[in-house]
Design an enzyme around this catalytic site. Structure first.
Site, short mmCIF file in Angstrom:
data_model
loop_
_atom_site.label_atom_id
_atom_site.label_comp_id
_atom_site.label_asym_id
_atom_site.label_seq_id
_atom_site.Cartn_x
_atom_site.Cartn_y
_atom_site.Cartn_z
N CYS A 87 0.82 -1.20 0.00
CA CYS A 87 0.00 0.00 0.00
C CYS A 87 0.86 1.26 0.00
O CYS A 87 1.33 1.70 1.05
CB CYS A 87 -0.93 -0.01 1.21
SG CYS A 87 -1.92 1.49 1.34
N CYS A 129 -0.44 4.11 2.09
CA CYS A 129 -0.27 3.97 3.54
C CYS A 129 1.18 4.22 3.94
O CYS A 129 1.43 4.85 4.97
CB CYS A 129 -0.63 2.56 4.00
SG CYS A 129 -2.08 1.86 3.24
N ASP A 130 2.13 3.72 3.16
CA ASP A 130 3.51 3.65 3.65
C ASP A 130 4.52 4.51 2.90
O ASP A 130 5.68 4.60 3.31
CB ASP A 130 3.98 2.18 3.60
CG ASP A 130 3.10 1.28 4.46
OD1 ASP A 130 2.63 1.77 5.50
OD2 ASP A 130 2.88 0.13 4.08
#
Ligand code: NAP
Length: 307
Positions: free
Chosen positions: A131, A134-135
């Site tokens: 992701c 997300c990261d």
């Protein structure tokens, strides 16, 4: 006893919730372990009709949820861990608690696919991610690899180039599944380079609990090389979430639900919506449309049964 339980809270599940709630069926939505579905992992959505400036994926799906709640849909955290669809009412086990329902809409979507390397699995959360949204933030000024040749890989490569010092897209062949426009954007991005006909054989370094590099193999020449990297992102497609229904609903060999027409599955009273059945279009708008279809079929099914 519920009239309808919707499993999954992405575009498909939330749209099914809006429609069944407005039909006064008081739907219960089991949010699942990836609440909000794929949209919650994306950034700007530019192709959902009605938003000329685009809309953030998480906002779009949250709006759908609010809209469903406004009409009386209930949302419950957790996942369906077991199911008995062999007789009616159907029985669903949500994190250890069984409940009964007259109909089910399976809108469980599809989850990220992994390469399957032991090192990859051990380094998830320590430099390996599926992701970018997300990261990506954690890799400011660092070296990043994105694996894949579809639209997701292109989107992630572009997005990650905002953070990383360099982004390498690794793809196992020369032809891309990605659309022309997405591919062109990445080709025009000076921070991104491509390594084609290349597969990842190993990710280092499990002993340090940190991604430090990869071993790559060129599938045409057989050449093996290593490359330093800090962030390793997978964008190699998805696997349908149908494990708990295995053997109960007809699926194809990859686990995608086989539609019996409309939103019908092989079990009367169990309907499908979204990516769990759709391996072709897989768009937010098609998932929403499928949620609408499933909801209408639930209404008609219950009506025909006299409920
Ligand atoms: P995809 O189109 O199925 O592409 C997956 C890619 O991963 C392919 O290039 C595939 O290679 C590669 N791959 C699969 N398994 C692999 C493995 N074990 N090792 C190495 N490579 C592997 O999946 P996607 O990119 O996630 O896209 C899914 C759908 O969402 C598509 O319809 C796409 O158009 C859509 N999408 C749209 C947008 C947008 O419009 N903004 C953004 C993202 C996704 P091969 O080609 O060799 O099979």
């Amino acid at each position: 006893m519920r009239d309808v339980v919707i499993i999954g809270s992405g575009c498909a599940g939330n749209t099914a919730a809006i429609y069944t709630a407005r039909a006064n069926l008081k739907p219960l939505v089991i949010a699942g372990h990836e609440a909000g579905g794929q949209l919650s992992l994306t950034t700007l959505v530019e192709n959902f009709p009605g938003f000329p400036e685009g809309i953030n994926g998480p906002d779009l799906v949250e709006n759908m949820k609010k809209q469903a709640e406004h009409f009386g849909a209930e949302f419950q955290h957790g996942s369906v861990v077991d199911a008995d669809l062999s007789q009616r009412p159907f029985r669903l086990n949500i994190e250890g608690e069984w409940m009964e329902t007259r109909t089910v809409i399976v809108a469980t979507g599809a989850s990220a696919r992994w390469l399957g390397l032991e090192s990859e699995q051990k380094l998830i959360g320590h430099g390996v991610s599926s992701c970018a949204t997300c990261d990506g933030f954690f890799y400011r000024g660092r070296k990043i690899i994105v694996v894949g040749g579809g639209d997701s890989a292109m989107e992630e490569a572009n997005f990650l180039s905002r953070f990383g010092s360099e982004v390498t897209v690794i793809h196992r062949r020369e032809e891309f599944r990605a659309s022309k426009i997405m591919l062109e954007r990445v080709h025009n991005n000076p921070k991104v380079k491509f390594l084609l006909n290349t597969v990842v054989e190993e990710i280092f370094d499990v002993s340090e609990k940190l991604v430090t590099g990869v071993r790559l193999r060129n599938v045409k020449t057989g050449e093996i090389r290593t490359q330093d990297v800090d962030g390793f992102f997978l964008a190699i497609g998805h696997v349908p979430n149908t494990r708990v229904f295995k053997g109960q609903i007809a699926t194809d060999p990859d686990g995608y639900i086989l539609s019996q027409g409309g939103a019908r599955t092989s079990v009367p009273g169990v309907f499908h919506a979204g990516d769990v059945q759709d391996r072709t279009y897989r768009q937010a708008i098609t998932a929403s449309a499928a949620g609408c279809m499933a909801a209408i079929e639930v209404e008609r099914f219950l009506e025909a049964e006299g409920h």
